[in-house]
Motif scaffolding. Structure first.
Motif, short mmCIF file in Angstrom:
data_model
loop_
_atom_site.label_atom_id
_atom_site.label_comp_id
_atom_site.label_asym_id
_atom_site.label_seq_id
_atom_site.Cartn_x
_atom_site.Cartn_y
_atom_site.Cartn_z
N ALA A 28 7.95 -21.89 -7.08
CA ALA A 28 8.52 -20.85 -7.80
C ALA A 28 7.10 -20.45 -8.86
O ALA A 28 6.74 -21.45 -9.39
CB ALA A 28 9.60 -20.94 -8.60
N LYS A 29 6.88 -19.25 -9.11
CA LYS A 29 5.92 -19.08 -10.13
C LYS A 29 6.62 -18.63 -11.39
O LYS A 29 7.60 -17.86 -11.42
CB LYS A 29 5.14 -17.75 -9.61
N ASP A 30 5.70 -18.70 -12.40
CA ASP A 30 6.17 -18.15 -13.78
C ASP A 30 6.20 -16.56 -13.55
O ASP A 30 5.53 -15.69 -12.91
CB ASP A 30 5.06 -18.38 -14.59
N CYS A 31 7.22 -16.02 -14.48
CA CYS A 31 7.37 -14.71 -14.77
C CYS A 31 6.86 -14.18 -15.96
O CYS A 31 7.44 -14.91 -16.85
CB CYS A 31 8.92 -14.27 -14.56
N THR A 32 6.25 -13.12 -16.06
CA THR A 32 5.70 -12.55 -17.32
C THR A 32 6.36 -11.33 -17.46
O THR A 32 6.28 -9.92 -16.63
CB THR A 32 4.17 -12.62 -17.33
N VAL A 33 6.88 -10.78 -18.57
CA VAL A 33 7.50 -9.79 -18.99
C VAL A 33 7.26 -9.31 -20.67
O VAL A 33 6.99 -10.14 -21.18
CB VAL A 33 8.95 -9.73 -18.87
N LEU A 88 6.12 -12.24 -22.74
CA LEU A 88 7.01 -13.85 -22.65
C LEU A 88 6.62 -14.13 -21.19
O LEU A 88 6.88 -13.32 -20.33
CB LEU A 88 8.13 -13.57 -23.07
N THR A 89 6.18 -15.40 -21.16
CA THR A 89 6.24 -15.93 -19.81
C THR A 89 7.24 -17.03 -19.83
O THR A 89 7.19 -17.85 -20.52
CB THR A 89 4.60 -16.64 -19.59
N PHE A 90 7.80 -16.80 -18.69
CA PHE A 90 9.14 -18.02 -18.29
C PHE A 90 9.39 -18.30 -17.19
O PHE A 90 8.78 -17.55 -16.01
CB PHE A 90 10.41 -17.35 -19.17
N ARG A 91 9.86 -19.47 -16.89
CA ARG A 91 10.39 -20.04 -15.59
C ARG A 91 11.51 -20.98 -16.00
O ARG A 91 11.42 -21.85 -16.82
CB ARG A 91 9.12 -20.63 -14.74
N PHE A 98 14.63 -23.96 -19.42
CA PHE A 98 13.31 -23.31 -19.20
C PHE A 98 12.27 -24.35 -18.94
O PHE A 98 12.44 -25.53 -19.81
CB PHE A 98 12.93 -22.25 -20.28
N GLU A 99 11.71 -24.07 -17.77
CA GLU A 99 10.55 -25.09 -17.62
C GLU A 99 9.29 -24.54 -18.34
O GLU A 99 8.46 -25.25 -18.94
CB GLU A 99 10.26 -25.15 -15.93
N VAL A 100 9.25 -23.20 -18.44
CA VAL A 100 8.09 -22.53 -18.99
C VAL A 100 8.71 -21.27 -20.04
O VAL A 100 9.62 -20.79 -19.50
CB VAL A 100 7.15 -21.90 -18.15
N LEU A 101 8.31 -21.50 -21.34
CA LEU A 101 8.89 -20.46 -22.02
C LEU A 101 7.70 -20.37 -23.26
O LEU A 101 7.70 -20.91 -24.33
CB LEU A 101 10.19 -20.76 -22.73
N SER A 118 14.65 -13.34 -8.37
CA SER A 118 16.02 -13.81 -8.49
C SER A 118 16.29 -15.13 -9.43
O SER A 118 14.93 -16.00 -9.14
CB SER A 118 16.87 -13.98 -7.20
N LEU A 119 17.03 -15.50 -10.08
CA LEU A 119 17.19 -16.83 -10.61
C LEU A 119 17.31 -18.02 -9.64
O LEU A 119 16.64 -18.89 -9.83
CB LEU A 119 18.62 -16.96 -11.47
N ALA A 120 17.91 -17.84 -8.42
CA ALA A 120 18.04 -18.74 -7.46
C ALA A 120 16.48 -19.05 -6.84
O ALA A 120 16.16 -20.31 -6.62
CB ALA A 120 18.93 -18.41 -6.21
N ALA A 121 15.81 -17.82 -6.76
CA ALA A 121 14.19 -18.19 -6.39
C ALA A 121 13.48 -19.24 -7.18
O ALA A 121 12.44 -19.80 -6.71
CB ALA A 121 13.67 -16.85 -6.11
N MET A 122 13.73 -19.07 -8.43
CA MET A 122 13.20 -20.22 -9.39
C MET A 122 13.53 -21.31 -9.25
O MET A 122 12.72 -22.46 -9.73
CB MET A 122 13.28 -19.41 -10.91
N SER A 123 14.59 -21.94 -8.44
CA SER A 123 14.68 -23.33 -8.07
C SER A 123 13.86 -23.76 -6.96
O SER A 123 13.83 -24.97 -6.94
CB SER A 123 16.15 -23.36 -7.60
#
Length: 141
Positions: A53-58, A106-109, A94-97, A44-49
Motif C-alpha cells: 500500500a502506498k501513502d495517500c496525499t490529499v 496531508l500525507t497519510f497511510r 496511522f502508519e504515516v500521518l 479504499s481503506l481495505a487496500a491500505m492493509s
C-alpha cells in the motif's frame, strides 16, 4: 450512497473507534480520511492493509471541508488531531500521518491492523457514516 457526505464503515472500524476514546479532532480526521478513500476511485481503506500500500496525499482543505465545523478556514483540526493521535497510549491508527511544510497537504497511510478492519464480507454489518453530522458536533470546552 444516498448522500455525497456519507460513506460505508465496517462494524469492526466503528467498534475500534468507539473503544479508542479519541478526541473529536482525531475522530474528525480519521473519518475525513476514510471518506476521502471511499470517494476516490481505486482507493479504499481495505487496500491500505496490503503490504505494498502506498501513502495517500490529499489537500488539507478537502479534509477540513469534510468533517470540520462549518466555516472553518484553517487546519487547526488536523494539527490538533495529529497531536492527539501521537499521545502515548493511543491505539495505532496511522502508519504515516504527516502534514506538508506549508500545511496545505496531508500525507497519510492507515496502519495495516486498522485498515484490515475495512475488509467487507457479504454478511458483515456496517454503518453509513455521515460526515456532515461529524462536522456539526461540538466538544465540551
Amino acid at each position: 450512497m444516498s448522500k455525497p457526505s456519507e460513506y460505508q464503515c465496517n462494524e469492526k472500524i466503528v467498534i475500534f473507534l468507539e473503544e479508542a476514546k479519541l478526541s473529536l479532532a482525531a475522530l474528525r480526521l480519521i473519518h475525513a480520511c476514510c471518506h476521502y478513500l471511499d470517494q476516490k476511485r481505486g482507493l479504499s481503506l481495505a487496500a491500505m492493509s496490503l503490504s505494498y500500500a502506498k501513502d495517500c496525499t490529499v489537500q488539507s482543505s478537502v479534509l477540513v471541508r469534510t468533517t470540520a465545523s462549518p466555516g472553518t478556514n484553517d487546519n487547526d483540526m488536523i494539527s490538533n488531531a495529529i497531536r492527539d493521535l501521537a499521545e502515548p497510549g493511543v491505539r495505532k491508527i496511522f502508519e504515516v500521518l504527516e502534514p506538508s511544510k506549508n500545511g496545505r497537504k496531508l500525507t497519510f497511510r492507515f496502519a495495516a491492523g486498522f485498515a484490515s478492519g475495512g475488509l467487507m464480507h457479504k454478511k458483515d454489518k456496517f454503518a453509513m457514516v455521515d460526515t456532515a453530522i461529524l462536522a456539526a458536533l461540538r466538544s465540551p470546552m
